[in-house]
Motif scaffolding. Structure first.
Motif, PDB file in Angstrom:
ATOM      1  N   ILE A  31     -26.879 -23.882  -8.006  1.00 26.68           N
ATOM      2  CA  ILE A  31     -26.365 -22.804  -7.162  1.00 26.68           C
ATOM      3  C   ILE A  31     -24.920 -23.031  -6.714  1.00 26.68           C
ATOM      4  O   ILE A  31     -24.098 -22.111  -6.710  1.00 26.68           O
ATOM      5  CB  ILE A  31     -27.267 -22.634  -5.923  1.00 26.68           C
ATOM      6  CG1 ILE A  31     -28.653 -22.139  -6.344  1.00 26.68           C
ATOM      7  CG2 ILE A  31     -26.641 -21.676  -4.909  1.00 26.68           C
ATOM      8  CD1 ILE A  31     -29.696 -22.273  -5.249  1.00 26.68           C
TER       9      ILE A  31
ATOM     10  N   LYS B 227     -30.123 -13.066  -3.154  1.00 30.70           N
ATOM     11  CA  LYS B 227     -29.089 -13.434  -2.179  1.00 30.70           C
ATOM     12  C   LYS B 227     -29.643 -14.127  -0.932  1.00 30.70           C
ATOM     13  O   LYS B 227     -29.077 -14.004   0.147  1.00 30.70           O
ATOM     14  CB  LYS B 227     -28.288 -12.182  -1.763  1.00 30.70           C
ATOM     15  CG  LYS B 227     -27.728 -11.381  -2.921  1.00 30.70           C
ATOM     16  CD  LYS B 227     -26.790 -12.206  -3.786  1.00 30.70           C
ATOM     17  CE  LYS B 227     -26.247 -11.395  -4.961  1.00 30.70           C
ATOM     18  NZ  LYS B 227     -25.432 -12.221  -5.882  1.00 30.70           N
ATOM     19  N   LYS B 228     -30.722 -14.874  -1.083  1.00 27.17           N
ATOM     20  CA  LYS B 228     -31.299 -15.622   0.040  1.00 27.17           C
ATOM     21  C   LYS B 228     -30.700 -17.031   0.074  1.00 27.17           C
ATOM     22  O   LYS B 228     -31.407 -18.041   0.004  1.00 27.17           O
ATOM     23  CB  LYS B 228     -32.827 -15.692  -0.100  1.00 27.17           C
ATOM     24  CG  LYS B 228     -33.522 -14.331  -0.174  1.00 27.17           C
ATOM     25  CD  LYS B 228     -33.399 -13.583   1.144  1.00 27.17           C
ATOM     26  CE  LYS B 228     -34.193 -12.270   1.106  1.00 27.17           C
ATOM     27  NZ  LYS B 228     -34.057 -11.511   2.358  1.00 27.17           N
ATOM     28  N   ILE B 229     -29.378 -17.074   0.208  1.00 22.79           N
ATOM     29  CA  ILE B 229     -28.683 -18.351   0.078  1.00 22.79           C
ATOM     30  C   ILE B 229     -29.063 -19.325   1.190  1.00 22.79           C
ATOM     31  O   ILE B 229     -29.450 -20.465   0.937  1.00 22.79           O
ATOM     32  CB  ILE B 229     -27.156 -18.139   0.079  1.00 22.79           C
ATOM     33  CG1 ILE B 229     -26.744 -17.218  -1.063  1.00 22.79           C
ATOM     34  CG2 ILE B 229     -26.438 -19.480  -0.029  1.00 22.79           C
ATOM     35  CD1 ILE B 229     -26.957 -17.788  -2.436  1.00 22.79           C
ATOM     36  N   LYS B 230     -28.946 -18.875   2.436  1.00 24.55           N
ATOM     37  CA  LYS B 230     -29.182 -19.800   3.551  1.00 24.55           C
ATOM     38  C   LYS B 230     -30.622 -20.314   3.591  1.00 24.55           C
ATOM     39  O   LYS B 230     -30.842 -21.530   3.749  1.00 24.55           O
ATOM     40  CB  LYS B 230     -28.813 -19.134   4.877  1.00 24.55           C
ATOM     41  CG  LYS B 230     -28.906 -20.085   6.063  1.00 24.55           C
ATOM     42  CD  LYS B 230     -28.368 -19.449   7.328  1.00 24.55           C
ATOM     43  CE  LYS B 230     -28.486 -20.394   8.510  1.00 24.55           C
ATOM     44  NZ  LYS B 230     -27.933 -19.812   9.745  1.00 24.55           N
TER      45      LYS B 230
ATOM     46  N   VAL C 241     -32.649 -20.726   1.118  1.00 26.99           N
ATOM     47  CA  VAL C 241     -32.811 -21.647  -0.009  1.00 26.99           C
ATOM     48  C   VAL C 241     -32.133 -22.981   0.301  1.00 26.99           C
ATOM     49  O   VAL C 241     -32.699 -24.057   0.056  1.00 26.99           O
ATOM     50  CB  VAL C 241     -32.246 -21.037  -1.314  1.00 26.99           C
ATOM     51  CG1 VAL C 241     -32.151 -22.086  -2.415  1.00 26.99           C
ATOM     52  CG2 VAL C 241     -33.123 -19.878  -1.772  1.00 26.99           C
ATOM     53  N   PHE C 242     -30.920 -22.929   0.857  1.00 26.81           N
ATOM     54  CA  PHE C 242     -30.217 -24.152   1.240  1.00 26.81           C
ATOM     55  C   PHE C 242     -31.062 -24.994   2.194  1.00 26.81           C
ATOM     56  O   PHE C 242     -31.269 -26.191   1.984  1.00 26.81           O
ATOM     57  CB  PHE C 242     -28.884 -23.804   1.914  1.00 26.81           C
ATOM     58  CG  PHE C 242     -27.691 -23.989   1.028  1.00 26.81           C
ATOM     59  CD1 PHE C 242     -26.806 -25.021   1.244  1.00 26.81           C
ATOM     60  CD2 PHE C 242     -27.444 -23.127  -0.028  1.00 26.81           C
ATOM     61  CE1 PHE C 242     -25.696 -25.204   0.437  1.00 26.81           C
ATOM     62  CE2 PHE C 242     -26.345 -23.287  -0.840  1.00 26.81           C
ATOM     63  CZ  PHE C 242     -25.457 -24.332  -0.610  1.00 26.81           C
TER      64      PHE C 242
ATOM     65  N   ALA D 138     -31.992 -17.379  -4.628  1.00 30.17           N
ATOM     66  CA  ALA D 138     -30.590 -17.523  -4.245  1.00 30.17           C
ATOM     67  C   ALA D 138     -29.675 -16.608  -5.050  1.00 30.17           C
ATOM     68  O   ALA D 138     -28.791 -15.952  -4.495  1.00 30.17           O
ATOM     69  CB  ALA D 138     -30.153 -18.973  -4.418  1.00 30.17           C
ATOM     70  N   SER D 139     -29.872 -16.541  -6.371  1.00 30.62           N
ATOM     71  CA  SER D 139     -28.946 -15.805  -7.236  1.00 30.62           C
ATOM     72  C   SER D 139     -29.238 -14.302  -7.304  1.00 30.62           C
ATOM     73  O   SER D 139     -28.321 -13.483  -7.256  1.00 30.62           O
ATOM     74  CB  SER D 139     -28.961 -16.393  -8.650  1.00 30.62           C
ATOM     75  OG  SER D 139     -30.253 -16.328  -9.203  1.00 30.62           O
TER      76      SER D 139
ATOM     77  N   ARG E  57     -21.906 -17.200  -0.251  1.00 27.42           N
ATOM     78  CA  ARG E  57     -22.306 -16.029  -1.044  1.00 27.42           C
ATOM     79  C   ARG E  57     -21.782 -16.166  -2.460  1.00 27.42           C
ATOM     80  O   ARG E  57     -20.766 -16.762  -2.665  1.00 27.42           O
ATOM     81  CB  ARG E  57     -21.758 -14.745  -0.428  1.00 27.42           C
ATOM     82  CG  ARG E  57     -22.632 -14.240   0.723  1.00 27.42           C
ATOM     83  CD  ARG E  57     -22.109 -12.895   1.209  1.00 27.42           C
ATOM     84  NE  ARG E  57     -22.880 -12.438   2.335  1.00 27.42           N
ATOM     85  CZ  ARG E  57     -23.987 -11.718   2.250  1.00 27.42           C
ATOM     86  NH1 ARG E  57     -24.478 -11.399   1.075  1.00 27.42           N
ATOM     87  NH2 ARG E  57     -24.610 -11.324   3.329  1.00 27.42           N
TER      88      ARG E  57
END
Length: 385
Positions: A313, A266-269, A271-272, A262-263, A385
């Protein structure tokens, strides 16, 4: 981060962690120990656990706004003093109503938003995500320590002694605050509907709902967990730290890849969605499976892998999504959502347990997690983001 930023981040994390430790140490034991107080009911157990979330939710925005206007340090001191008074009230209570009142006072020291805004003021923009992630991890560690220390301290000193220790933690936090600089934001604004709307954009609202759902599920789960351990003869409540210890270690190892993805990548979605999926799986398993020592350990480890990753996060996403002059206000709304989740989780979990049964609490948390998963699924990748 340079040395000054590292020291400041560490101090903020210590204040946040000692306060959270004080709030959370009752989670692993209170549902069982509450029978020692007069007038106890399942609903009042849930209210006692969750009521601090209501006062936190009501006061995060005022504390955040006042910190933007008058400075962070003074508001942190006021909040910690109120927390200390609430802890004294709880420590001297013999009736469950006294516990509810004391926990409400504890929550009235609503400084979470102020602390995170203070951090964002002091740390440079390019280092802010690291600092917020570090604080998020420390909060996770504080919660894990609470699971260990709550049963140990209450077994040695009793439930009243536990609350006296919590009061002592607030004094330690005040000492740490005294060593910090007094920074007052330069840009000022009025607390108005127009300015509040500026921190109510859809991206921030999704993050606000995320922290609401996460802490609702957490509080519901820990109304049930201590009783589940006792009813299934998994382990005596005073020794429950022995099962929480391996869970803590395994969950922190498991959440590291998620935080890195995630950090740094930038694979935020993804990971969520993965974290919420783990929450859903863990709650379904708790609902449907006959629990043993091994199954309890596995299911709760899955839960905390997801919880720790999301807790680490989310704060940095809020800090980066809000403008500098209204960061305290944005953090106030975020923390309001977090603690409102605690309150709703406490009263809903207690009510469901009272009307239906303990197992139905896990069905409710599964439903909330599925709604949350759908909201994140329909979010564009650019949102968090």
């Amino acid at each position: 981060m340079n040395k000054q930023e590292r020291v400041f981040t560490f101090k903020i994390s210590l204040i946040m962690a000692t306060r959270m430790l004080g709030l959370f140490m009752i989670f692993p034991i209170f549902s069982v120990y509450a029978s020692k107080y007069t007038n106890t009911t399942p609903y009042l157990i849930g209210l006692a656990i969750g009521i601090y979330g209501l006062t936190q939710a009501l006061l995060q925005i005022p504390f955040g706004y006042l910190s933007d206007k008058y400075g962070r340090k003074s508001m942190i001191n006021i909040g910690l003093i109120i927390f200390f008074i609430g802890s004294i009230v709880v420590a001297n209570s013999t009736d469950i109503i006294g516990i509810v009142i004391g926990r409400a006072l504890q929550g009235s020291g609503a400084i979470s938003a102020v602390l995170m805004a203070f951090l964002a003021d002091f740390i440079s923009d390019n280092q802010r995500s690291k600092a917020n992630a570090f604080v998020g991890v420390q909060i996770g560690i504080a919660f894990m320590l609470a699971l260990l220390l709550g049963p140990i301290i209450s077994a040695k000193l009793g439930i009243s002694g536990l609350f006296w220790i919590i009061a002592l933690l607030s004094i330690i936090a005040l000492i740490i605050v005294s060593t910090m600089p007094d920074i007052k934001p330069k840009e000022q604004y009025t607390l108005s509907i127009v300015n509040i709307k500026k921190v109510l954009n859809i991206d921030l609202l999704r993050l606000d709902f995320s922290i609401f759902a996460l802490h609702l599920i957490l509080t519901c789960a820990f109304i049930a967990m201590p009783i589940v351990l006792e009813e299934n003869n998994i382990i005596d409540i005073k020794d429950s730290w022995q099962i929480y210890l391996p869970i803590i270690m395994l969950s922190f190892i498991g959440m590291l890849p998620m935080v890195i993805l995630a950090s740094k990548h930038k694979k935020i979605k993804p990971v969520f969605l993965s974290a919420i999926t783990l929450l859903i799986i863990s709650q379904i398993l708790f609902y449907q499976t006959q629990l043993t020592y091994t199954s309890f350990l596995i299911f709760l480890t899955l839960f905390f892998i997801a919880f720790n990753a999301l807790e680490a996060i989310l704060p940095s996403l809020i800090a980066s999504g809000a403008s500098a002059d209204k960061r305290g206000l944005a953090m106030g709304l975020y923390s309001t959502s977090q603690f409102l989740g605690v309150f709703v989780g406490g009263i809903s979990g207690g009510r469901i347990y009272n009307i239906f049964n303990l197992n139905s609490v896990f069905l409710f948390t599964t439903f909330i997690a599925i709604i949350w998963w759908i909201i994140i699924l329909t979010t564009k990748q650019k949102t968090p983001r």
